[in-house]
Write an enzyme that holds these catalytic residues in place. Structure first.
Site, PDB file in Angstrom:
ATOM      1  N   GLU A   1       0.826  -1.213   0.000  1.00 23.82           N
ATOM      2  CA  GLU A   1       0.000   0.000   0.000  1.00 23.82           C
ATOM      3  C   GLU A   1       0.857   1.259   0.000  1.00 23.82           C
ATOM      4  O   GLU A   1       2.087   1.197   0.109  1.00 23.82           O
ATOM      5  CB  GLU A   1      -0.946  -0.054   1.210  1.00 23.82           C
ATOM      6  CG  GLU A   1      -1.870  -1.260   1.100  1.00 23.82           C
ATOM      7  CD  GLU A   1      -2.915  -1.347   2.205  1.00 23.82           C
ATOM      8  OE1 GLU A   1      -2.770  -0.673   3.235  1.00 23.82           O
ATOM      9  OE2 GLU A   1      -3.875  -2.113   1.997  1.00 23.82           O
TER      10      GLU A   1
ATOM     11  N   CYS B   1      -1.653  -4.656  -5.768  1.00 20.28           N
ATOM     12  CA  CYS B   1      -2.248  -5.880  -5.219  1.00 20.28           C
ATOM     13  C   CYS B   1      -1.248  -7.038  -5.205  1.00 20.28           C
ATOM     14  O   CYS B   1      -0.278  -7.059  -5.975  1.00 20.28           O
ATOM     15  CB  CYS B   1      -3.449  -6.300  -6.052  1.00 20.28           C
ATOM     16  SG  CYS B   1      -4.864  -5.197  -5.938  1.00 20.28           S
TER      17      CYS B   1
ATOM     18  N   GLU C   1      -1.572 -10.112  -6.294  1.00 19.05           N
ATOM     19  CA  GLU C   1      -1.495 -10.867  -7.556  1.00 19.05           C
ATOM     20  C   GLU C   1      -0.583 -10.160  -8.546  1.00 19.05           C
ATOM     21  O   GLU C   1       0.244 -10.779  -9.219  1.00 19.05           O
ATOM     22  CB  GLU C   1      -2.875 -10.995  -8.218  1.00 19.05           C
ATOM     23  CG  GLU C   1      -3.946 -11.617  -7.360  1.00 19.05           C
ATOM     24  CD  GLU C   1      -4.740 -10.590  -6.576  1.00 19.05           C
ATOM     25  OE1 GLU C   1      -4.131  -9.764  -5.866  1.00 19.05           O
ATOM     26  OE2 GLU C   1      -5.969 -10.623  -6.655  1.00 19.05           O
TER      27      GLU C   1
HETATM   28  N1  THU Z   1      -6.050  -6.354  -2.719  1.00 19.59           N
HETATM   29  C1  THU Z   1      -5.198  -7.266  -3.299  1.00 19.59           C
HETATM   30  O1  THU Z   1      -4.022  -7.360  -2.946  1.00 19.59           O
HETATM   31  N2  THU Z   1      -5.699  -8.051  -4.287  1.00 19.59           N
HETATM   32  C2  THU Z   1      -6.984  -8.030  -4.709  1.00 19.59           C
HETATM   33  O2  THU Z   1      -7.328  -8.666  -5.694  1.00 19.59           O
HETATM   34  C3  THU Z   1      -7.986  -7.267  -3.942  1.00 19.59           C
HETATM   35  C4  THU Z   1      -7.429  -6.184  -3.113  1.00 19.59           C
HETATM   36  C5  THU Z   1      -5.533  -5.509  -1.625  1.00 19.59           C
HETATM   37  C6  THU Z   1      -5.391  -4.058  -1.994  1.00 19.59           C
HETATM   38  C7  THU Z   1      -5.413  -3.405  -0.630  1.00 19.59           C
HETATM   39  O3  THU Z   1      -4.109  -3.423  -0.109  1.00 19.59           O
HETATM   40  C8  THU Z   1      -6.285  -4.326   0.210  1.00 19.59           C
HETATM   41  O4  THU Z   1      -6.373  -5.556  -0.500  1.00 19.59           O
HETATM   42  C9  THU Z   1      -7.665  -3.794   0.487  1.00 19.59           C
HETATM   43  O5  THU Z   1      -8.263  -3.384  -0.678  1.00 19.59           O
END
Ligand code: THU
Length: 136
Positions: free
Chosen positions: A47, A56, A58
């Site tokens: 983040e 994210c 993935e």
């Molecule tokens: N997030 C992911 O890492 N992958 C996803 O497919 C959905 C969302 C993360 C982004 C953020 O750090 C947290 O989950 C909350 O949205």
């Protein structure tokens, strides 16, 4: 997908999730990406104080692999430490589909319950390179 390999991916994802950088959402996720060569790349969500710059889990795993010269993927496991099984966000679905429509996406929750879908099932009609082949 062989059970042994899936277990290895999950084990790596469970270790990697500890590196998730989530000071804002406190919602750690991790991914383990299996290449056709049998290599596993992990990724976590990272983040930023400027929220929209968050990467994210993935996409972190995919970008790590591609930057190391791997782009043929067999499966991607997404792991979350929650009761709910988490599914990839729209942006990640698009990025996964860039590398194939039959990548196995395995989503696992804290109880090791899992759901598996193909990349194309997660984003039917994904925008593709061939969509850009049309002449003007
Ligand atoms: N997030 C992911 O890492 N992958 C996803 O497919 C959905 C969302 C993360 C982004 C953020 O750090 C947290 O989950 C909350 O949205």
């Amino acid at each position: 997908m062989k059970k042994k390999i899936k277990e290895k991916m999950l084990k790596k994802a469970k270790k990697a999730i500890e590196n998730a950088y989530v000071p804002y959402s406190k919602f750690p996720l991790s991914a383990a990406l299996l290449t056709k060569e049998g290599k596993i790349f992990t990724g976590v969500n990272i983040e930023n104080a400027s929220y929209s710059l968050t990467n994210c889990a993935e996409r972190t795993a995919i970008f790590k692999a591609v930057s190391e010269g791997y782009k043929d993927f067999e499966a991607l496991l997404l792991y979350g430490k929650h009761k709910k099984i988490i599914t990839p966000c729209g942006a990640c679905r698009q990025v996964i589909n860039e590398f194939g429509d039959d990548i196995e996406v395995i989503m696992v929750n804290k109880n090791d319950e899992e759901v598996t879908k193909t990349s194309y099932e997660l984003l039917p009609g994904a925008f593709r390179q061939e969509d850009m082949d049309n002449e003007l």
